[in-house]
Design an enzyme around this catalytic site. Sequence first.
Site, short mmCIF file in Angstrom:
data_model
loop_
_atom_site.label_atom_id
_atom_site.label_comp_id
_atom_site.label_asym_id
_atom_site.label_seq_id
_atom_site.Cartn_x
_atom_site.Cartn_y
_atom_site.Cartn_z
N ASP A 9 0.85 -1.17 0.00
CA ASP A 9 0.00 0.00 0.00
C ASP A 9 0.91 1.24 0.00
O ASP A 9 2.09 1.16 0.35
CB ASP A 9 -0.86 -0.05 1.27
N ASP A 11 -0.24 5.16 0.82
CA ASP A 11 -0.49 6.13 1.89
C ASP A 11 -0.53 5.48 3.27
O ASP A 11 -1.32 4.58 3.50
CB ASP A 11 -1.83 6.86 1.66
N ASP A 216 -1.91 -0.68 5.92
CA ASP A 216 -2.27 -0.08 7.20
C ASP A 216 -3.77 0.14 7.38
O ASP A 216 -4.21 0.62 8.41
CB ASP A 216 -1.57 1.28 7.37
MG LIG Z 1 -3.06 3.18 3.52
#
Ligand SMILES: [Mg+2]
Length: 269
Positions: A9, A11, A216
């Site tokens: 991922d 961001d 996340d």
């Molecule tokens: Mg993310």
Amino acid sequence: MNKTLVFTDMDGTLLDHHTYSFEAAKPALSALESKSIPVIPTTSKTFAELQPLRERIGLDGPFIVENGAAIFIPHGFFKQKPSGTVWVDGYWCKAFISNKNYWIKLLEKVGSEFDGKFTQFSKMSLEEIQDSTGLDEKSASLAAKRQFGEPVLWLGTDDEKKRFLNAITERGAFPLEGGRFIHISGNCDKGQALKWLASEYQKQYVTKVQTVALGDGKNDIAMLEAAHIPIRILSPVNLPPAVQKEEVYTSTLTGPEGWNEMLTQLLSL
Ligand SMILES: [Mg+2]
């Protein structure tokens, strides 16, 4: 020999949640490069948004955009053209859902019932998109270049929204509510895309593939569950996503610091 692939991922994972810096991940990034382990961006971002980022980070291999809607593989990256891909702008593209025009047409069909109750990216000016997203002009123009879905800005009541979501779901869309926008697109996720690309590597390299995934947030769950080695990167703003898997790793540091920490440990970089 096993081929290891790292799906990540962007961001909050490879990029710092607040500053978008990937500085702290540089040691692991260069160690992965020297071991020829590809790092595959797997993001909710659009093709247009990801291009400058890939360049900045120095990644020139395959990548996955719009939450698993499509995979782009640089032309010639594999010996053979992967089956099911089409040629787009110098890439082999594997799409898992219909493109934006399909969803815009679907919105037109449902729209007459909800006149004035919503607007959508393709009908908004750049200024309007900036106002409603908080993005600067450049970022808003890149975000507007979605290829596989259409964000809807709801203007009606919550009850009307419920009816709208039902109507659109009945017609085969998978609406995703996030922040101020409802993202209208098809059934796809990062996990399905990871599996497809991993099996393509396996076919082309004729070797066993080991997948590592780092994320996340909630939209990373399918990817983490699909990977051999799932790694949750600690977030400064939300709890680690709930992953249904026996062995899940979680970083002690956030963002790129955690990225560097976990890959250095787990892959003995
Ligand atoms: Mg993310």
